[in-house]
Design an enzyme around this catalytic site. Structure first.
Site, PDB file in Angstrom:
ATOM      1  N   GLY A   1      39.815  34.012  -4.194  1.00 33.35           N
ATOM      2  CA  GLY A   1      39.896  32.603  -3.864  1.00 33.35           C
ATOM      3  C   GLY A   1      38.554  31.913  -4.037  1.00 33.35           C
ATOM      4  O   GLY A   1      37.594  32.490  -4.561  1.00 33.35           O
TER       5      GLY A   1
ATOM      6  N   GLU B   1      31.389  39.986  -3.960  1.00 33.31           N
ATOM      7  CA  GLU B   1      32.302  39.227  -4.825  1.00 33.31           C
ATOM      8  C   GLU B   1      31.650  38.939  -6.172  1.00 33.31           C
ATOM      9  O   GLU B   1      32.280  39.071  -7.229  1.00 33.31           O
ATOM     10  CB  GLU B   1      32.698  37.917  -4.139  1.00 33.31           C
ATOM     11  CG  GLU B   1      33.626  38.106  -2.956  1.00 33.31           C
ATOM     12  CD  GLU B   1      33.863  36.834  -2.163  1.00 33.31           C
ATOM     13  OE1 GLU B   1      34.838  36.793  -1.397  1.00 33.31           O
ATOM     14  OE2 GLU B   1      33.076  35.873  -2.297  1.00 33.31           O
TER      15      GLU B   1
END
EC number: 5.3.1.6
Length: 223
Positions: free
Chosen positions: A86, A107
């Site tokens: 996301g 990430e």
């Protein structure tokens, strides 16, 4: 549709998007956060179609394992076919702000190692100019004061995120009041500050695809 329903819809859309990529030896990169959690739940329904995953946080790894999905150390895999995660904000160029969940460093590493980066979000996350959402910066704890002073010089208002320690043992500064007109340049500038591990701008390695949940359905944006 509620925001939760939009997140659920885009998680399903992401699963449909990556399913043709899945083979017996495929490794899927998995992000962190509420939308990524819903994607994990969708991925679990198809766990026999691929080899396993690399997770961007301990929380995501735990959720994957609870579903019986193998989770590998990044150093033990040769490649990641696709990474799904996301975002807190995206612009039209698919430059992102991420890190609201404090997993930005891992990430960013997983994104850098992936052939394709699919970002999933609801329509509220698409903006013209990044910066309404405060920019997270992961820092070495002893450098907090120094980094904060340097961020002020860049025009930001850094705030220490109280009580948060990242999976890497570091701290987070959230930088408010930035109007990010050149995300790539700012990403490089902040990463050049001594004591910064990384920052939440994903501009040098932006998303390749943005699946955006809207009240009219799923929109697909590509670079």
């Amino acid at each position: 549709m509620t925001q939760d329903e939009l997140k659920q819809a885009v998680a399903k859309a992401a699963m449909a998007y990556i399913q043709p990529m899945l083979e017996a030896d495929t490794i899927v990169g998995v992000g962190t956060g509420s939308t990524a959690n819903l994607f994990i739940d969708e991925l679990a329904k198809h766990k026999g179609l691929f080899d396993g995953t690399v997770a961007s946080s301990e929380a995501s790894a735990e959720r994957l394992k609870k579903h019986g999905i193998p989770v590998y150390d990044l150093n033990s895999v040769d490649s990641i076919r696709v990474y799904v995660d996301g975002a807190d904000e995206s612009n039209d160029n698919l430059h992102l702000i991420k890190g609201g969940g404090a997993a930005l460093t891992r990430e960013k590493i997983v994104a850098a190692c992936s052939d394709e980066f699919v970002c999933i979000a609801d329509e509220s996350k698409l903006v013209k100019v990044l910066g309404d959402f405060p920019l997270p910066v992961e820092i070495i704890p002893m450098a907090r004061g120094h980094v904060a002073r340097e961020l002020v010089k860049l025009g930001g208002d850094p705030v220490y995120r109280e009580g948060v320690v990242t999976d890497n043992g570091n701290h987070i500064l959230d930088v408010y009041n930035l109007e990010i007109l050149d995300p790539i340049a700012l990403e490089k500038s902040i990463d050049g500050i001594v004591g910064v591990v990384t920052n939440g701008l994903f501009a040098k390695r932006s998303a390749d695809v943005l699946l955006l949940a809207t009240k009219e359905g799923i929109k697909t944006l590509k670079k």
